[in-house]
Design an enzyme around this catalytic site. Structure first.
Site, PDB file in Angstrom:
ATOM      1  NE  ARG A 197     -15.684 -49.612 -20.243  1.00  0.00           N
ATOM      2  CZ  ARG A 197     -14.314 -49.702 -20.035  1.00  0.00           C
ATOM      3  NH1 ARG A 197     -13.384 -49.469 -21.218  1.00  0.00           N
ATOM      4  NH2 ARG A 197     -13.725 -49.591 -19.296  1.00  0.00           N
TER       5      ARG A 197
ATOM      6  CB  SER B 294     -14.279 -45.930 -22.706  1.00  0.00           C
ATOM      7  OG  SER B 294     -13.018 -45.115 -22.023  1.00  0.00           O
ATOM      8  CB  VAL B 295     -16.957 -44.905 -18.710  1.00  0.00           C
ATOM      9  CG1 VAL B 295     -16.272 -46.110 -18.296  1.00  0.00           C
ATOM     10  CG2 VAL B 295     -17.775 -44.248 -17.579  1.00  0.00           C
TER      11      VAL B 295
ATOM     12  CB  ALA C 177       2.599 -40.885 -21.472  1.00  0.00           C
TER      13      ALA C 177
ATOM     14  CB  CYS D 274      -0.028 -48.726 -15.464  1.00  0.00           C
ATOM     15  SG  CYS D 274       0.562 -50.164 -14.103  1.00  0.00           S
TER      16      CYS D 274
ATOM     17  CB  THR E 253       6.155 -48.148  -8.680  1.00  0.00           C
ATOM     18  OG1 THR E 253       5.610 -48.712  -9.818  1.00  0.00           O
ATOM     19  CG2 THR E 253       7.647 -48.827  -8.686  1.00  0.00           C
ATOM     20  N   PRO E 254       3.382 -47.260  -6.446  1.00  0.00           N
ATOM     21  CG  PRO E 254       2.333 -47.240  -4.407  1.00  0.00           C
ATOM     22  CD  PRO E 254       3.650 -47.815  -5.049  1.00  0.00           C
TER      23      PRO E 254
ATOM     24  CE  LYS F 228      -7.872 -54.628 -20.939  1.00  0.00           C
ATOM     25  NZ  LYS F 228      -6.471 -54.689 -21.566  1.00  0.00           N
TER      26      LYS F 228
HETATM   27  P1  NAD Z   1       0.782 -55.610  -7.625  1.00  0.00           P
HETATM   28  O1  NAD Z   1       0.629 -54.617  -6.623  1.00  0.00           O
HETATM   29  O2  NAD Z   1      -0.154 -56.370  -8.281  1.00  0.00           O
HETATM   30  O3  NAD Z   1       2.054 -56.444  -6.891  1.00  0.00           O
HETATM   31  C1  NAD Z   1       3.144 -56.104  -6.467  1.00  0.00           C
HETATM   32  C2  NAD Z   1       3.420 -57.179  -5.284  1.00  0.00           C
HETATM   33  O4  NAD Z   1       4.753 -56.832  -4.680  1.00  0.00           O
HETATM   34  C3  NAD Z   1       2.450 -57.360  -3.869  1.00  0.00           C
HETATM   35  O5  NAD Z   1       1.885 -58.388  -4.026  1.00  0.00           O
HETATM   36  C4  NAD Z   1       3.082 -56.645  -2.827  1.00  0.00           C
HETATM   37  O6  NAD Z   1       2.732 -57.655  -1.784  1.00  0.00           O
HETATM   38  C5  NAD Z   1       4.531 -57.264  -3.327  1.00  0.00           C
HETATM   39  N1  NAD Z   1       5.624 -56.534  -2.559  1.00  0.00           N
HETATM   40  C6  NAD Z   1       5.859 -55.242  -2.322  1.00  0.00           C
HETATM   41  N2  NAD Z   1       6.976 -55.048  -1.644  1.00  0.00           N
HETATM   42  C7  NAD Z   1       7.568 -56.114  -1.605  1.00  0.00           C
HETATM   43  C8  NAD Z   1       8.863 -56.728  -0.703  1.00  0.00           C
HETATM   44  N3  NAD Z   1       9.424 -55.861  -0.432  1.00  0.00           N
HETATM   45  N4  NAD Z   1       8.935 -57.925  -1.004  1.00  0.00           N
HETATM   46  C9  NAD Z   1       8.404 -58.778  -1.370  1.00  0.00           C
HETATM   47  N5  NAD Z   1       7.055 -58.395  -1.935  1.00  0.00           N
HETATM   48  C10 NAD Z   1       6.736 -57.273  -2.108  1.00  0.00           C
HETATM   49  O7  NAD Z   1       1.480 -54.857  -8.738  1.00  0.00           O
HETATM   50  P2  NAD Z   1       1.487 -55.157 -10.385  1.00  0.00           P
HETATM   51  O8  NAD Z   1       0.266 -54.530 -11.008  1.00  0.00           O
HETATM   52  O9  NAD Z   1       2.083 -56.234 -10.437  1.00  0.00           O
HETATM   53  O10 NAD Z   1       2.554 -53.920 -10.623  1.00  0.00           O
HETATM   54  C11 NAD Z   1       4.028 -54.140 -10.584  1.00  0.00           C
HETATM   55  C12 NAD Z   1       4.816 -53.049 -11.358  1.00  0.00           C
HETATM   56  O11 NAD Z   1       4.881 -53.464 -12.768  1.00  0.00           O
HETATM   57  C13 NAD Z   1       4.438 -51.610 -11.089  1.00  0.00           C
HETATM   58  O12 NAD Z   1       5.509 -50.768 -11.341  1.00  0.00           O
HETATM   59  C14 NAD Z   1       3.647 -51.508 -12.256  1.00  0.00           C
HETATM   60  O13 NAD Z   1       3.815 -50.191 -12.609  1.00  0.00           O
HETATM   61  C15 NAD Z   1       4.260 -52.322 -13.259  1.00  0.00           C
HETATM   62  N6  NAD Z   1       3.494 -52.882 -14.472  1.00  0.00           N
HETATM   63  C16 NAD Z   1       2.158 -53.270 -14.156  1.00  0.00           C
HETATM   64  C17 NAD Z   1       1.443 -53.880 -15.330  1.00  0.00           C
HETATM   65  C18 NAD Z   1       0.150 -54.420 -14.942  1.00  0.00           C
HETATM   66  O14 NAD Z   1      -0.736 -54.587 -15.699  1.00  0.00           O
HETATM   67  N7  NAD Z   1      -0.589 -54.380 -13.940  1.00  0.00           N
HETATM   68  C19 NAD Z   1       1.883 -53.785 -16.490  1.00  0.00           C
HETATM   69  C20 NAD Z   1       3.017 -53.285 -16.727  1.00  0.00           C
HETATM   70  C21 NAD Z   1       3.787 -52.760 -15.864  1.00  0.00           C
HETATM   71  C1  UGA Z   2      -1.730 -50.913 -20.117  1.00  0.00           C
HETATM   72  C2  UGA Z   2      -0.979 -50.693 -21.431  1.00  0.00           C
HETATM   73  O1  UGA Z   2      -1.599 -51.239 -22.364  1.00  0.00           O
HETATM   74  C3  UGA Z   2       0.152 -51.802 -21.190  1.00  0.00           C
HETATM   75  O2  UGA Z   2       0.862 -51.827 -22.565  1.00  0.00           O
HETATM   76  C4  UGA Z   2       1.146 -51.649 -20.065  1.00  0.00           C
HETATM   77  O3  UGA Z   2       2.254 -52.650 -19.631  1.00  0.00           O
HETATM   78  C5  UGA Z   2       0.143 -51.342 -18.727  1.00  0.00           C
HETATM   79  O4  UGA Z   2      -0.851 -50.603 -19.000  1.00  0.00           O
HETATM   80  C6  UGA Z   2       0.716 -50.994 -17.473  1.00  0.00           C
HETATM   81  O5  UGA Z   2       1.866 -50.593 -17.638  1.00  0.00           O
HETATM   82  O6  UGA Z   2       0.359 -51.318 -16.529  1.00  0.00           O
HETATM   83  P1  UGA Z   2      -3.548 -52.062 -18.976  1.00  0.00           P
HETATM   84  O7  UGA Z   2      -3.730 -50.897 -18.045  1.00  0.00           O
HETATM   85  O8  UGA Z   2      -3.817 -53.394 -18.317  1.00  0.00           O
HETATM   86  O9  UGA Z   2      -2.425 -51.745 -20.074  1.00  0.00           O
HETATM   87  O10 UGA Z   2      -4.998 -52.368 -20.078  1.00  0.00           O
HETATM   88  P2  UGA Z   2      -5.283 -51.443 -21.424  1.00  0.00           P
HETATM   89  O11 UGA Z   2      -5.670 -52.376 -22.297  1.00  0.00           O
HETATM   90  O12 UGA Z   2      -4.217 -50.346 -21.939  1.00  0.00           O
HETATM   91  O13 UGA Z   2      -6.541 -50.458 -21.054  1.00  0.00           O
HETATM   92  C7  UGA Z   2      -6.325 -49.529 -19.960  1.00  0.00           C
HETATM   93  C8  UGA Z   2      -7.591 -48.773 -19.814  1.00  0.00           C
HETATM   94  O14 UGA Z   2      -7.723 -47.983 -21.016  1.00  0.00           O
HETATM   95  C9  UGA Z   2      -8.875 -49.535 -19.595  1.00  0.00           C
HETATM   96  O15 UGA Z   2      -9.709 -49.000 -18.659  1.00  0.00           O
HETATM   97  C10 UGA Z   2      -9.633 -49.551 -20.911  1.00  0.00           C
HETATM   98  O16 UGA Z   2     -10.680 -49.872 -20.945  1.00  0.00           O
HETATM   99  C11 UGA Z   2      -9.162 -48.154 -21.507  1.00  0.00           C
HETATM  100  N1  UGA Z   2      -9.331 -48.087 -22.738  1.00  0.00           N
HETATM  101  C12 UGA Z   2      -8.488 -48.893 -23.504  1.00  0.00           C
HETATM  102  C13 UGA Z   2     -10.399 -47.282 -23.501  1.00  0.00           C
HETATM  103  O17 UGA Z   2     -11.125 -46.583 -22.796  1.00  0.00           O
HETATM  104  N2  UGA Z   2     -10.401 -47.312 -24.786  1.00  0.00           N
HETATM  105  C14 UGA Z   2      -9.423 -47.798 -25.741  1.00  0.00           C
HETATM  106  O18 UGA Z   2      -9.496 -47.863 -26.899  1.00  0.00           O
HETATM  107  C15 UGA Z   2      -8.409 -48.728 -25.024  1.00  0.00           C
END
Ligand code: NAD
Ligand code: UGA
Length: 458
Positions: free
Chosen positions: A435, A266-267, A222, A273, A93-94, A336
């Site tokens: 870092r 951090s940097v 947030a 996300c 969900t970019p 990270k």
């Molecule tokens: P990602 O880009 O790694 O994976 C998404 C996948 O969905 C891709 O491989 C893409 O090809 C596939 N896709 C898109 N449209 C499709 C379709 N119509 N049919 C089949 N496949 C399809 O994304 P992600 O990091 O896994 O994040 C997914 C969601 O989870 C986002 O909304 C993100 O905000 C949320 N989220 C991510 C994290 C994280 O740590 N990355 C943590 C919590 C929540």
């Molecule tokens: C974050 C949240 O921690 C997860 O709970 C959430 O599910 C996820 O986003 C998401 O929705 O994608 P993530 O981005 O994987 O997880 O990693 P974090 O550990 O939160 O770090 C995010 C960034 O903040 C990194 O660049 C990290 O280096 C930086 N950070 C984190 C700092 O600079 N200082 C800190 O003290 C902590």
């Protein structure tokens, strides 16, 4: 409904690990993860577990246990939807990069495509679970599409946002602080609660209404990002005043009301996300006319951009206001440690800034490929790209460098022979530690000019 068949659309950083753990903990449920991206699915099916598309400590063991037993990866999306009782949507969900809300709102086109596909294919009632992070009230849109374009089957929509952090995904999934399930229909909620109850204690499974669940996910990110920007703001003040940000973090973090986590200067934060979710929150607030609320949260992102830019500016200024033709080594490219994910990594921004000043950049990261680094710098022209070299060996990357910038907190950086690195660098040899990872005393003793975020040499 007792669930014995699940499909997850999206085999990315969330879909892959989340479903692997569900399959591991629920051997009685068939879990099929589908994606349009054929090479990603091929990598998930690769016999060599080192080739899994997502690097996460411990993930290989989970996949090894469940794959082929009740965990399957496939590109046949229609078949998996048809066979499943419960469908997780875990697609990306970019931030929207076109039209209304460009640069702020979440782009929901992948979500809508999934909803339309589910509606078209389904012949039996299904529970649809939002796993992706979505703007509050998205479930309404999904329900609308499903109800008006489907084959008359009944859909229940649940919100079940994911809180895992990359680098600790398996640990977070095995032992979550909480699982959040938002919904209206009691039976549907129970079906999902029962799945998690296979390994998550009941008191950690929280049920709410759909809108609270959707908004809680954006709010959690947030708040986390806000803490990082808050401590980064203080880091700049530390550099001017002689205070040390690590000492300040420790001192304030011991107050249980503040807590010690997410206070590492951090940097700048990266990852796919934080920025996107805050901008989404800002956009939602603006769309309701809540301008003060929007401005308040937007400042978290503004501060983060400032932190990244001032880090590279400091390198230029310290190296006598010119880095043209100088070699600068970037240690770390991932956003990270313990992940191969580079999305929105501060390293990208810093490399771009340094290349704009015509520096030669050498990059070493233990988990990120050269191909990925080059893709991340796609906006550079051909001549600028020639300024980048990616090394497989950290010592080579540092050889003949004017300065090293530590951009990711990989543990292995602390194990290097820093004397050897120093001997092979141009003098004065600078380290810019983004870092606060390395031992200041040791580095200074060796002879480095050591400059860390949030501490001054006053
Ligand atoms: P990602 O880009 O790694 O994976 C998404 C996948 O969905 C891709 O491989 C893409 O090809 C596939 N896709 C898109 N449209 C499709 C379709 N119509 N049919 C089949 N496949 C399809 O994304 P992600 O990091 O896994 O994040 C997914 C969601 O989870 C986002 O909304 C993100 O905000 C949320 N989220 C991510 C994290 C994280 O740590 N990355 C943590 C919590 C929540
Ligand atoms: C974050 C949240 O921690 C997860 O709970 C959430 O599910 C996820 O986003 C998401 O929705 O994608 P993530 O981005 O994987 O997880 O990693 P974090 O550990 O939160 O770090 C995010 C960034 O903040 C990194 O660049 C990290 O280096 C930086 N950070 C984190 C700092 O600079 N200082 C800190 O003290 C902590």
């Amino acid at each position: 409904m007792k669930i014995n068949s699940i499909c997850c659309i999206g085999a990315g950083y969330v879909g892959g690990p989340t479903m692997a753990v569900i399959a591991q903990k629920c051997p009685h449920i068939k879990v099929t993860v589908v994606d349009l991206n054929e090479s990603r699915i091929a990598d998930w099916n690769d016999a060599n577990l080192e080739n899994l598309p997502v690097y996460e400590p411990g993930l290989d063991a989970v996949v090894a246990e469940a794959r082929g037993r009740n965990l399957f990866f496939s590109t046949d999306v229609d078949k998996a939807i048809d066979e499943a009782q419960m469908i997780f949507i875990s697609v990306n969900t970019p931030t929207k990069n076109y039209g209304a809300g460009k640069g702020m709102a979440a782009d929901l086109k992948y979500i809508e495509l999934c909803a339309r596909q589910i509606a078209r294919v389904s012949k039996q009632d299904k529970i649809v679970v939002e796993k992706s992070t979505l703007p509050v009230r998205t479930a309404e849109a999904i329900k609308n599409i499903l109800d008006h374009t489907g084959n008359g089957v009944q859909f229940q929509i649940l919100s079940n946002p994911e809180f895992l952090a990359e680098g600790t995904a398996v640990q977070d999934l095995h032992n979550p602080d909480r699982v959040l399930i938002g919904g209206e229909d009691k039976d549907a909620i129970k079906s999902l609660v029962d799945i998690y109850a296979n390994w998550v204690p009941a008191e950690k499974i929280l049920t709410t209404n759909v809108w609270s669940s959707e908004l809680s996910k954006l709010t959690a990110n947030a708040f986390l990002a806000q803490r990082v920007s808050s401590i980064n703001a203080i880091s700049e003040l530390c550099e001017k005043t002689g205070a040390d940000v690590s000492e300040v973090s420790k001192a304030i973090g011991m107050d249980v009301r503040i807590g010690s986590k997410f206070l590492k200067a951090s940097v700048g934060f990266g990852g796919s996300c934080f920025q996107k979710d805050i901008l989404n929150l800002v956009y939602i607030a603006k769309s309701y006319g809540l301008h003060e609320v929007a401005d308040y949260w937007e400042q978290v992102v503004i501060m983060n951009d400032h932190q990244k830019n001032r880090f590279s500016r400091n390198i230029v200024q310290t190296l006598y206001n010119t880095i043209s033709g100088k070699k600068i080594t970037l240690l770390g490219w991932a956003f990270k440690k313990d992940t191969n994910d580079t999305r929105e990594s501060a390293a990208i921004n810093i490399a771009q800034n340094l290349i704009a000043e015509q520096a030669k950049i050498a990059v070493y990261d233990p988990k990120v490929s050269e191909k990925q680094i080059k893709e991340d710098l796609i906006s550079l022209d051909e001549n600028q790209l020639k300024l980048i070299q990616v090394n497989q060996d950290p010592y080579e990357a540092c050889h003949n460098s004017h300065a090293i910038a530590v951009l990711t907190e990989w543990d292995e950086f602390n194990t290097y022979d820093w004397q050897k690195i120093y001997n092979n660098m141009l003098k004065p040899a600078f380290i810019f530690d983004g870092r606060n990872l390395l031992d200041k005393k040791q580095m200074t003793k060796i002879g480095f000019t050591y400059i860390a975020v949030g501490s001054s040499n006053l």
